[in-house]
Design an enzyme around this catalytic site. Structure first.
Site, mmCIF file in Angstrom:
data_model
loop_
_atom_site.group_PDB
_atom_site.id
_atom_site.type_symbol
_atom_site.label_atom_id
_atom_site.label_comp_id
_atom_site.label_asym_id
_atom_site.label_seq_id
_atom_site.Cartn_x
_atom_site.Cartn_y
_atom_site.Cartn_z
ATOM 1 N N HIS A 13 -3.632 -9.298 3.207
ATOM 2 C CA HIS A 13 -5.088 -9.375 3.379
ATOM 3 C C HIS A 13 -5.412 -10.375 4.478
ATOM 4 O O HIS A 13 -4.905 -11.501 4.467
ATOM 5 C CB HIS A 13 -5.762 -9.827 2.078
ATOM 6 C CG HIS A 13 -5.779 -8.783 1.012
ATOM 7 N ND1 HIS A 13 -6.007 -9.067 -0.320
ATOM 8 C CD2 HIS A 13 -5.602 -7.435 1.066
ATOM 9 C CE1 HIS A 13 -5.962 -7.947 -1.021
ATOM 10 N NE2 HIS A 13 -5.725 -6.957 -0.200
ATOM 11 N N TYR A 49 -8.842 -10.119 -7.494
ATOM 12 C CA TYR A 49 -7.806 -10.133 -8.525
ATOM 13 C C TYR A 49 -7.959 -11.312 -9.477
ATOM 14 O O TYR A 49 -7.455 -11.275 -10.592
ATOM 15 C CB TYR A 49 -6.425 -10.125 -7.878
ATOM 16 C CG TYR A 49 -6.175 -8.839 -7.136
ATOM 17 C CD1 TYR A 49 -5.963 -7.647 -7.812
ATOM 18 C CD2 TYR A 49 -6.202 -8.796 -5.741
ATOM 19 C CE1 TYR A 49 -5.773 -6.454 -7.131
ATOM 20 C CE2 TYR A 49 -6.009 -7.609 -5.056
ATOM 21 C CZ TYR A 49 -5.804 -6.443 -5.764
ATOM 22 O OH TYR A 49 -5.624 -5.265 -5.091
ATOM 23 N N ARG A 90 0.857 -1.175 0.000
ATOM 24 C CA ARG A 90 0.000 0.000 0.000
ATOM 25 C C ARG A 90 0.899 1.233 0.000
ATOM 26 O O ARG A 90 2.022 1.196 0.536
ATOM 27 C CB ARG A 90 -0.899 0.019 1.235
ATOM 28 C CG ARG A 90 -1.830 -1.192 1.354
ATOM 29 C CD ARG A 90 -2.605 -1.139 2.662
ATOM 30 N NE ARG A 90 -3.529 -2.254 2.786
ATOM 31 C CZ ARG A 90 -3.227 -3.419 3.378
ATOM 32 N NH1 ARG A 90 -2.018 -3.586 3.895
ATOM 33 N NH2 ARG A 90 -4.112 -4.391 3.445
ATOM 34 N N ARG A 131 -0.029 -1.611 -6.785
ATOM 35 C CA ARG A 131 -0.374 -2.740 -5.903
ATOM 36 C C ARG A 131 -1.322 -3.689 -6.626
ATOM 37 O O ARG A 131 -1.154 -4.908 -6.579
ATOM 38 C CB ARG A 131 -0.999 -2.205 -4.625
ATOM 39 C CG ARG A 131 -1.476 -3.270 -3.631
ATOM 40 C CD ARG A 131 -1.887 -2.574 -2.340
ATOM 41 N NE ARG A 131 -2.715 -3.377 -1.468
ATOM 42 C CZ ARG A 131 -2.240 -4.223 -0.553
ATOM 43 N NH1 ARG A 131 -0.951 -4.418 -0.447
ATOM 44 N NH2 ARG A 131 -3.057 -4.888 0.245
ATOM 45 N N LYS A 157 -2.301 -2.740 7.879
ATOM 46 C CA LYS A 157 -3.532 -2.405 8.586
ATOM 47 C C LYS A 157 -3.629 -3.181 9.892
ATOM 48 O O LYS A 157 -3.197 -4.322 9.994
ATOM 49 C CB LYS A 157 -4.746 -2.722 7.698
ATOM 50 C CG LYS A 157 -4.912 -1.760 6.527
ATOM 51 C CD LYS A 157 -6.201 -2.039 5.777
ATOM 52 C CE LYS A 157 -6.436 -1.011 4.674
ATOM 53 N NZ LYS A 157 -7.685 -1.271 3.936
ATOM 54 N N HIS A 167 -3.218 3.059 -5.540
ATOM 55 C CA HIS A 167 -2.941 1.628 -5.388
ATOM 56 C C HIS A 167 -2.781 0.916 -6.734
ATOM 57 O O HIS A 167 -2.781 -0.315 -6.778
ATOM 58 C CB HIS A 167 -4.067 0.954 -4.598
ATOM 59 C CG HIS A 167 -4.025 1.249 -3.131
ATOM 60 N ND1 HIS A 167 -2.847 1.419 -2.424
ATOM 61 C CD2 HIS A 167 -5.012 1.420 -2.225
ATOM 62 C CE1 HIS A 167 -3.121 1.665 -1.158
ATOM 63 N NE2 HIS A 167 -4.432 1.685 -1.008
#
Length: 301
Positions: A273, A282, A152, A250, A176, A247
């Site tokens: 994730h 994706y 990120r 990414r 995160k 992003h």
């Protein structure tokens, strides 16, 4: 011309009055409901049906017609919400004894696909910074790390010098939820980082002992906004005129890995994730790309 029966108009206004009185609905909300309900009433009026007795197939037929006219799923979802609100009101008021659209459902929305870049576009973007300047070397290194590790932007700009292990070729990222992960960099990104740390970073700083790996003003970490402006400028140099987001690289990282056969769970771990379903978007991007390639290059495409 199709008209709306006076009875339908009266029903709509009665419903809107109760929304205003009971819920304090705003003028904009009431106008949106009025627009949706009037369009629905006009459709029914042209088919000898009424708001309170539309018939079981009326709404599915109208939604299909709207899709054929180019209305998006989101628009139809908002419309369906307005109609559901109206029929809940009519049921509560005793004007109908059952909800005539209770069983109507919209098809599930296909996940919106993130903006990404083709591999040749990534190469052009990476080559765009001017390596004759220390800022250009910094930007090239940042782009290389961003694409190599799928970070990120907030993770990239927040990197410190002690987060990078060039000997092992990994970077320690705090993502995160303050979760930490180790991400491999690859030889190319390691080479650019080595060059930048050897010849570029110190020239950008008053005090090179400060921890920011990619410094901006006052030797602090470059901000997300500043780096985003740099990306847009480099995209112009690279001749990339499609919409970009912070992003984009990414997304390209994940998509290109899957295109080249990477395992979805590996990509999940690299991206940080917590839920595999987040990564699965994706696979849709990769599938869409395969469909385009097939159409463009297969003799019967």
């Amino acid at each position: 011309m199709t008209t709306i029966a006076d009875e339908a108009l009266a029903l709509i206004e009665a419903c809107l009055d109760d929304l205003w009185l009971g819920e304090g609905a705003s003028d904009n909300t009431l106008a949106a409901y009025r627009r949706d309900l009037s369009a629905w009433a006009a459709w029914l009026d042209g088919r000898n049906a009424t708001l309170l007795a539309p018939g079981a197939e009326a709404l599915p037929a109208w939604l299909d017609a709207r899709r054929d006219d180019g209305y998006k799923l989101r628009s139809n979802a908002r419309l369906l919400s307005s109609l559901r609100r109206f029929y809940r009101w009519a049921l509560a008021e005793g004007r109908i004894d059952h909800d005539p659209i209770a069983e109507v459902k919209l098809p599930p929305a296909r996940p919106s696909l993130p903006d990404t870049l083709e591999e040749d576009e990534v190469e052009r973007l990476l080559a765009a910074p001017d390596l004759g300047s220390d800022l250009g070397l910094r930007d090239r290194t940042m782009l290389e790390v961003l694409y190599a590790a799928g970070l990120r932007v907030s993770e990239l700009v927040g990197l410190t010098t002690d987060a990078v292990n060039l000997r092992q070729g990994v970077v320690r990222v705090r993502g995160k939820g303050d979760k930490e992960r180790l991400v491999p960099l690859g030889e190319e990104a390691v080479d650019w980082l080595s060059r930048y740390l050897r010849t570029g970073r110190a020239a950008l700083m008053d005090d090179p002992s400060r921890p920011a790996l990619f410094p901006g003003r006052r030797d602090a970490c470059l901000t997300r906004q500043a780096f985003w402006h740099r990306i847009k400028a480099h995209a112009l140099v690279a001749g990339i005129d499609r919409p970009l987001s912070p992003h984009t690289l990414r997304h390209a990282f994940a998509t290109h890995l899957l295109n080249h056969g990477a395992n979805l769970r590996v990509v999940q771990l690299l991206l940080g994730h917590s839920d595999l379903s987040t990564t699965q978007i994706y696979t849709h991007v990769a599938q869409a790309r395969l469909e385009v390639l097939h159409a463009d290059h297969h003799p019967r495409g």
